[in-house]
Design a protein around this motif. Structure first.
Motif, short mmCIF file in Angstrom:
data_model
loop_
_atom_site.label_atom_id
_atom_site.label_comp_id
_atom_site.label_asym_id
_atom_site.label_seq_id
_atom_site.Cartn_x
_atom_site.Cartn_y
_atom_site.Cartn_z
N TYR A 71 0.79 -1.06 0.14
CA TYR A 71 0.08 -0.21 0.08
C TYR A 71 0.80 1.10 0.24
O TYR A 71 0.62 2.30 -0.81
N GLN A 72 2.00 1.27 0.81
CA GLN A 72 2.56 2.46 0.83
C GLN A 72 3.52 2.71 -0.49
O GLN A 72 3.52 3.95 -0.89
N GLU A 73 3.82 1.53 -0.91
CA GLU A 73 4.39 1.64 -2.55
C GLU A 73 3.45 2.29 -3.46
O GLU A 73 3.76 3.06 -4.35
N LEU A 74 2.29 1.83 -3.47
CA LEU A 74 1.03 2.22 -4.27
C LEU A 74 0.83 3.81 -3.97
O LEU A 74 0.61 4.49 -4.88
N GLU A 75 0.89 4.15 -2.67
CA GLU A 75 0.70 5.49 -2.33
C GLU A 75 1.64 6.54 -2.98
O GLU A 75 1.73 7.43 -3.37
N ARG A 76 3.25 5.87 -2.83
CA ARG A 76 4.23 6.68 -3.35
C ARG A 76 4.11 6.72 -5.03
O ARG A 76 4.46 7.86 -5.55
N GLN A 77 3.26 5.87 -5.58
CA GLN A 77 3.05 6.09 -6.92
C GLN A 77 2.07 6.75 -7.32
O GLN A 77 1.76 7.09 -8.58
N GLY A 78 1.18 7.38 -6.05
CA GLY A 78 0.22 8.09 -6.30
C GLY A 78 -1.06 7.34 -7.03
O GLY A 78 -1.99 7.95 -7.26
N VAL A 79 -1.15 6.28 -6.50
CA VAL A 79 -2.13 5.20 -7.10
C VAL A 79 -3.18 5.20 -6.08
O VAL A 79 -4.40 4.99 -6.07
N LEU A 80 -2.68 5.08 -4.81
CA LEU A 80 -3.68 5.12 -3.50
C LEU A 80 -3.25 6.46 -2.55
O LEU A 80 -2.40 7.06 -2.77
N ALA A 129 -6.86 6.69 -5.43
CA ALA A 129 -6.56 8.14 -5.74
C ALA A 129 -7.31 8.50 -6.98
O ALA A 129 -7.69 7.85 -8.02
N GLN A 130 -7.82 9.85 -6.78
CA GLN A 130 -8.43 10.42 -8.00
C GLN A 130 -7.13 10.56 -9.03
O GLN A 130 -6.11 11.25 -8.80
N THR A 131 -7.18 9.86 -10.14
CA THR A 131 -6.05 9.79 -10.97
C THR A 131 -5.82 11.19 -11.80
O THR A 131 -5.83 11.33 -13.01
N ALA A 132 -5.36 12.19 -11.05
CA ALA A 132 -5.08 13.41 -11.41
C ALA A 132 -3.73 12.93 -12.39
O ALA A 132 -2.51 12.92 -12.13
N ARG A 133 -4.03 12.65 -13.63
CA ARG A 133 -2.96 12.14 -14.62
C ARG A 133 -1.65 12.95 -14.39
O ARG A 133 -1.64 14.13 -14.46
N ALA A 134 -0.56 12.23 -14.69
CA ALA A 134 0.79 12.82 -14.64
C ALA A 134 0.69 13.76 -15.75
O ALA A 134 0.50 13.60 -16.77
N PRO A 135 0.91 15.19 -15.37
CA PRO A 135 0.80 16.22 -16.41
C PRO A 135 2.06 16.08 -17.36
O PRO A 135 1.71 16.00 -18.81
N GLY A 136 3.18 15.95 -16.95
CA GLY A 136 4.43 15.96 -17.81
C GLY A 136 4.58 14.64 -18.39
O GLY A 136 5.28 14.17 -19.12
N MET A 137 3.77 13.59 -17.82
CA MET A 137 4.01 12.31 -18.05
C MET A 137 5.64 11.94 -18.08
O MET A 137 6.16 11.69 -19.12
N GLU A 138 6.02 11.86 -17.03
CA GLU A 138 7.43 11.27 -16.77
C GLU A 138 8.35 10.75 -17.70
O GLU A 138 8.18 9.52 -17.95
N ARG A 171 2.07 -6.87 -17.66
CA ARG A 171 2.51 -6.07 -16.84
C ARG A 171 2.83 -4.66 -17.34
O ARG A 171 2.50 -3.62 -17.11
N LEU A 172 3.50 -4.91 -18.37
CA LEU A 172 4.00 -3.60 -19.34
C LEU A 172 2.98 -2.82 -19.69
O LEU A 172 2.72 -1.51 -19.73
N ILE A 173 1.90 -3.43 -20.17
CA ILE A 173 0.87 -2.88 -20.91
C ILE A 173 0.07 -2.04 -19.51
O ILE A 173 -0.47 -1.01 -19.64
N VAL A 174 -0.26 -2.69 -18.53
CA VAL A 174 -0.77 -2.22 -17.31
C VAL A 174 0.07 -0.87 -16.87
O VAL A 174 -0.64 0.44 -16.73
N GLU A 175 1.18 -1.00 -16.90
CA GLU A 175 2.07 0.09 -16.52
C GLU A 175 1.96 1.16 -17.63
O GLU A 175 1.82 2.56 -17.12
N ALA A 176 1.74 0.97 -18.67
CA ALA A 176 1.82 2.02 -19.85
C ALA A 176 0.42 2.63 -19.62
O ALA A 176 0.48 4.02 -19.80
N ARG A 177 -0.34 1.87 -19.21
CA ARG A 177 -2.14 2.39 -18.96
C ARG A 177 -2.05 3.42 -18.03
O ARG A 177 -2.44 4.58 -18.17
N HIS A 178 -1.19 3.08 -16.92
CA HIS A 178 -1.23 3.77 -15.83
C HIS A 178 -0.52 5.20 -16.07
O HIS A 178 -0.70 6.15 -15.39
N LEU A 179 0.54 5.06 -16.99
CA LEU A 179 1.41 6.29 -17.31
C LEU A 179 0.70 7.22 -18.51
O LEU A 179 0.99 8.34 -18.77
#
Lengths: 131, 131, 131, 131
Positions: free
Chosen positions: A57-66, A77-86, B99-107
């Motif tokens: 859960y902590q990892e997912l929170e760090r990733q902004g998912v939870l 989380a409300q998926t405020a999509r990464a703006p710059g898409m890292e 897994r890669l596709i899930v990641e891509a979707r999340h990004l």
DNA sequence: GTGGTCTAGACCACT
DNA sequence: GTGGTCTAGACCACC
């Protein structure tokens, strides 16, 4: 929330949880703002240690998912999509894809077979063919 | 044989060696039957521990990619192209692709963007569009 | 590497380690590329659990301050300074500074006293007055 | 009394209330002797648990910022301006400032930039440059 | 030797 | 009730 944990897998258990939660969000099974099971509940259901769930859960929170709210629980989380898409993460992803394709080629998979795979899996996550 | 090792990478060094050797075979840079550097030569060139190179070569031999002839050296196996297409590895590959596709979707990557990637990279390894 | 841990502090132990490592880097006591004590060494020296040190090191790695090399140890990262200098973190920092100033004002601290503090501490970390 | 609560913040909600009340006193928005909303009113307005507001008020009373008169309500204490300037809090404040400066340094902020921040924010709270 | 993962079980702060 | 921290001690992969 139903997750499937493989005990002897190469992936750490907490990573399996991370990936499957993200997978279910990508598929739309878990909705934004929805509450997910507490650390204790999930650890009991999966027969794993609460600390392991907590780490996931902590990892997912760090990733902004939870997001976790103290004393209340953990939520999608409300998926405020990464703006710059890292860019960095994107590059890494592309490299992993390359590696996969090399592996596939080496195993004797044909180009069309690989693309069929991509099509099939894409359906589960993007749904519409023309999205 | 030129390999590029990333020191702080997520992948173990020996895995990087394994993958890059296979990659170069897939690309045709390394030919079947060709002799590759000894453990000592390669470890010196890459500035890594000989044990690490040794482990990589053992893994590649286990996979049937290399063949060691005592007193002569290590060579690319004649049967580098996998004949039976081991089901186990294929399943794993498919899971990694998922897994890669899930990641891509999340990004926030779109389906078509991802498929463009697949197209581009495929060209490098399968070459012909209709292969 | 000498760290001072307060047992009953409000800050988690692992956070104290995180901050003090960053502090020592900022002060120049720890140099880029330098090896820092192993998890086991530091935990023994500080009389705390190895997991706690490990958590601190992982957090520091996540922040790009340390890098760990499997089987080799943990090192101060080459500070490839964040290029875009993440705006989010900057905003957060500014907000925390505001909170601090409010607190100082409330405690009856004068403006000049507060600025003296800033001067004094700055000397330790930026060194030159005109940097 | 208008307060802004961030739900997913790092600070506990009750701490946010404590700080913002003190902030508004520091800014002169809340005057000494003024009555503030009851626990029930404020909890309803902020959509948070009454226990949380109660905890904040208790903390503020402990710090001598508020004073509760049974049956009458809660008021800003006459002695809101701390007389003796508690050394303990001052030391803590200084330590937090140090941490902030270390963070700023790590983010690549220059000394002068940081001092500009201090200047700007100071204006809002101390107003006169020579206070 | 190194760090990474997992378990078991305790205590704490927040709601 | 919730999640967060810490300890003790085990096992593993990597170098």
């Amino acid at each position: 929330m139903i997750l499937h944990i493989q005990d002897g897998s190469l992936l750490p258990i907490y990573e399996q949880v991370v990936q499957q939660v993200k997978e279910q969000i990508a598929k739309g099974i878990l909705q934004e703002g929805e509450r997910i099971p507490s650390v204790r509940e999930l650890s009991a259901a999966l027969l794993i240690n609460p600390n392991t769930v907590s780490k996931a859960y902590q990892e997912l929170e760090r990733q902004g998912v939870l997001i976790t709210k103290r004393g209340k629980g953990t939520f999608i989380a409300q998926t405020a999509r990464a703006p710059g898409m890292e860019k960095e993460r994107m590059d890494q992803l592309r490299m992993e894809l390359k590696r996969l394709i090399v592996e596939a080629r080496h195993l004797g998979l044909s180009r069309s077979q690989f693309q069929d795979w991509v099509e099939e899996i894409s359906l589960d996550y993007w749904g519409n063919k023309h999205a």
